[in-house]
Scaffold this motif. Structure first.
Motif, PDB file in Angstrom:
ATOM      1  N   LEU A 146       0.749  -1.197   0.102  1.00 39.92           N
ATOM      2  CA  LEU A 146       0.055  -0.110   0.000  1.00 39.92           C
ATOM      3  C   LEU A 146       0.958   1.439  -0.096  1.00 39.92           C
ATOM      4  O   LEU A 146       0.450   2.414  -0.133  1.00 39.92           O
ATOM      5  CB  LEU A 146      -1.012   0.003   1.076  1.00 39.92           C
ATOM      6  CG  LEU A 146      -2.134  -0.683   1.077  1.00 39.92           C
ATOM      7  CD1 LEU A 146      -2.863  -0.812   2.237  1.00 39.92           C
ATOM      8  CD2 LEU A 146      -3.143  -0.489  -0.147  1.00 39.92           C
ATOM      9  N   PHE A 147       2.148   1.269   0.052  1.00 35.62           N
ATOM     10  CA  PHE A 147       2.962   2.278   0.084  1.00 35.62           C
ATOM     11  C   PHE A 147       3.514   2.631  -1.127  1.00 35.62           C
ATOM     12  O   PHE A 147       4.526   3.380  -1.350  1.00 35.62           O
ATOM     13  CB  PHE A 147       4.163   2.073   1.316  1.00 35.62           C
ATOM     14  CG  PHE A 147       3.568   2.079   2.571  1.00 35.62           C
ATOM     15  CD1 PHE A 147       3.056   3.120   3.213  1.00 35.62           C
ATOM     16  CD2 PHE A 147       3.537   0.882   3.337  1.00 35.62           C
ATOM     17  CE1 PHE A 147       2.519   3.211   4.293  1.00 35.62           C
ATOM     18  CE2 PHE A 147       2.861   0.640   4.565  1.00 35.62           C
ATOM     19  CZ  PHE A 147       2.394   2.103   5.178  1.00 35.62           C
ATOM     20  N   ALA A 212      -5.715   9.222 -11.493  1.00 34.53           N
ATOM     21  CA  ALA A 212      -5.448  10.405 -11.343  1.00 34.53           C
ATOM     22  C   ALA A 212      -4.476  10.974 -10.082  1.00 34.53           C
ATOM     23  O   ALA A 212      -3.514  11.571 -10.084  1.00 34.53           O
ATOM     24  CB  ALA A 212      -6.579  11.453 -11.460  1.00 34.53           C
ATOM     25  N   ALA A 213      -4.721   9.952  -9.151  1.00 38.04           N
ATOM     26  CA  ALA A 213      -4.310  10.165  -7.767  1.00 38.04           C
ATOM     27  C   ALA A 213      -2.880   9.536  -7.822  1.00 38.04           C
ATOM     28  O   ALA A 213      -1.768  10.104  -7.634  1.00 38.04           O
ATOM     29  CB  ALA A 213      -4.997   9.628  -6.743  1.00 38.04           C
ATOM     30  N   MET A 218       0.578  10.026  -5.359  1.00 37.00           N
ATOM     31  CA  MET A 218       0.327   9.423  -4.188  1.00 37.00           C
ATOM     32  C   MET A 218       0.718   7.782  -4.205  1.00 37.00           C
ATOM     33  O   MET A 218       0.771   7.296  -5.132  1.00 37.00           O
ATOM     34  CB  MET A 218      -1.296   9.569  -4.180  1.00 37.00           C
ATOM     35  CG  MET A 218      -1.787  11.110  -4.169  1.00 37.00           C
ATOM     36  SD  MET A 218      -3.673  11.294  -3.876  1.00 37.00           S
ATOM     37  CE  MET A 218      -4.008  12.978  -4.284  1.00 37.00           C
ATOM     38  N   THR A 219       0.582   7.334  -2.977  1.00 37.99           N
ATOM     39  CA  THR A 219       0.822   6.221  -2.629  1.00 37.99           C
ATOM     40  C   THR A 219      -0.537   5.597  -3.010  1.00 37.99           C
ATOM     41  O   THR A 219      -1.610   6.087  -3.261  1.00 37.99           O
ATOM     42  CB  THR A 219       1.031   5.916  -1.231  1.00 37.99           C
ATOM     43  OG1 THR A 219      -0.100   6.227  -0.331  1.00 37.99           O
ATOM     44  CG2 THR A 219       2.287   6.540  -0.907  1.00 37.99           C
ATOM     45  N   ASN A 253       8.102   2.873  -6.807  1.00 38.50           N
ATOM     46  CA  ASN A 253       8.843   3.096  -5.943  1.00 38.50           C
ATOM     47  C   ASN A 253       8.115   2.310  -4.417  1.00 38.50           C
ATOM     48  O   ASN A 253       7.172   2.418  -4.323  1.00 38.50           O
ATOM     49  CB  ASN A 253       9.074   4.369  -5.789  1.00 38.50           C
ATOM     50  CG  ASN A 253      10.261   4.742  -4.694  1.00 38.50           C
ATOM     51  OD1 ASN A 253       9.985   4.719  -3.619  1.00 38.50           O
ATOM     52  ND2 ASN A 253      11.394   5.373  -5.131  1.00 38.50           N
ATOM     53  N   LEU A 254       9.193   1.791  -3.879  1.00 38.88           N
ATOM     54  CA  LEU A 254       8.531   1.201  -2.566  1.00 38.88           C
ATOM     55  C   LEU A 254       8.504   1.946  -1.295  1.00 38.88           C
ATOM     56  O   LEU A 254       7.979   1.351  -0.250  1.00 38.88           O
ATOM     57  CB  LEU A 254       9.592  -0.099  -2.342  1.00 38.88           C
ATOM     58  CG  LEU A 254       9.602  -1.430  -3.046  1.00 38.88           C
ATOM     59  CD1 LEU A 254      10.658  -2.340  -2.650  1.00 38.88           C
ATOM     60  CD2 LEU A 254       8.137  -1.887  -2.961  1.00 38.88           C
TER      61      LEU A 254
END
Length: 262
Positions: A146-147, A212-213, A218-219, A253-254
């Motif tokens: 989720l990140f 869009a996010a 955004m994560t 990216n983690l």
């Protein structure tokens, strides 16, 4: 040099404004002023620009008819001369022009149809990058999923319309089929070219907001929250599966500063 620049500026202005006279000093082969020759050249320039627009916006042209489109395109060309000799890229401002063009007001969806066509052109000429395969995510620890922050393919374009612009665009495409249209329906469109073909498809509002996010950096958790605010039944797994299958991602990216790509 200054005088030459002024003469070039006057020539360009007269070329795109039929109310202006032929530039002073413009002579024909006989050494005499040649207004007629200049008018022919001026007309040919407009024909070239309007034909370039018609080639880029075929659905828009089909919706309004050739005569209306050519007249609208001519007005646009006079106000927006090309900034590059490559006419393939001409017409970026055309959809916004249509939205403010009073004679087109009776077709309020026309500008959004043109935006879909322009997005297809932009996507086609976007930078090539290799899309991520499903296997690229195999090493992501579940607790970090989720990140993730995704990098979208350069060709991704998102469009939102208060009208059924996607349906109208599809109906007027080369292989389109007429069907009933509810003008009260709003539609979102995703345009993407991961390979040789441009993919244009309708997406749900929550999917639009989700992408869009992600495009804003955004994560995955933040994008999910945004999508759920639009639709509480938003399916994260299904949307991710479909986007990966479409080739919408080129990297991620983690959250540890470590970037991944195929």
């Amino acid at each position: 040099m200054a005088r030459l620049a002024e003469r070039q500026k006057a020539f360009a202005a007269a070329l795109l404004d039929s109310s202006l006279p032929a530039p002073v000093g413009l002579l024909g082969p006989d050494g005499e002023p040649s207004t007629r020759r200049f008018n022919v050249y001026r007309n040919n320039v407009f024909i070239g620009l309007t034909n370039a627009l018609r080639a880029s916006f075929p659905c828009t042209a089909k919706l309004v008819g050739d005569e209306f489109f050519m007249g609208m395109a001519r007005v646009f060309a006079a106000a927006h001369p090309p900034r590059s000799p490559v006419l393939l890229h001409y017409g970026a401002e055309f959809p916004d022009f249509i939205a403010s063009f009073p004679p087109a007001a009776s077709l309020p969806y026309l500008a959004d149809v043109a935006r879909i066509e322009r997005a297809g052109t932009d996507a086609y000429h976007a930078r090539d990058e290799e899309s991520l395969l499903p296997s690229a995510f195999a090493g992501v620890p579940p607790e970090q999923a989720l990140f993730l922050r995704f990098r979208l393919h350069p060709s991704v374009r998102l469009l939102r319309s208060p009208f059924p612009a996607f349906t109208i665009w599809r109906m007027n495409a080369a292989d389109g089929t007429p069907e009933p249209v509810d003008l009260a329906e709003s539609q979102d469109t995703l345009v993407l070219r991961p390979d040789a073909e441009v993919d244009v498809r309708q997406i749900l509002p929550a999917s639009h907001d989700f992408m869009a996010a992600l495009a804003q950096g955004m994560t995955l958790a933040q994008a999910l929250e945004t999508a759920l605010a639009t639709d509480a039944e938003f399916d994260l797994s299904e949307n991710l599966r479909e986007l990966i299958q479409m080739g919408a991602f080129v990297g991620f990216n983690l959250g540890t500063g470590e970037s991944h790509h195929d």
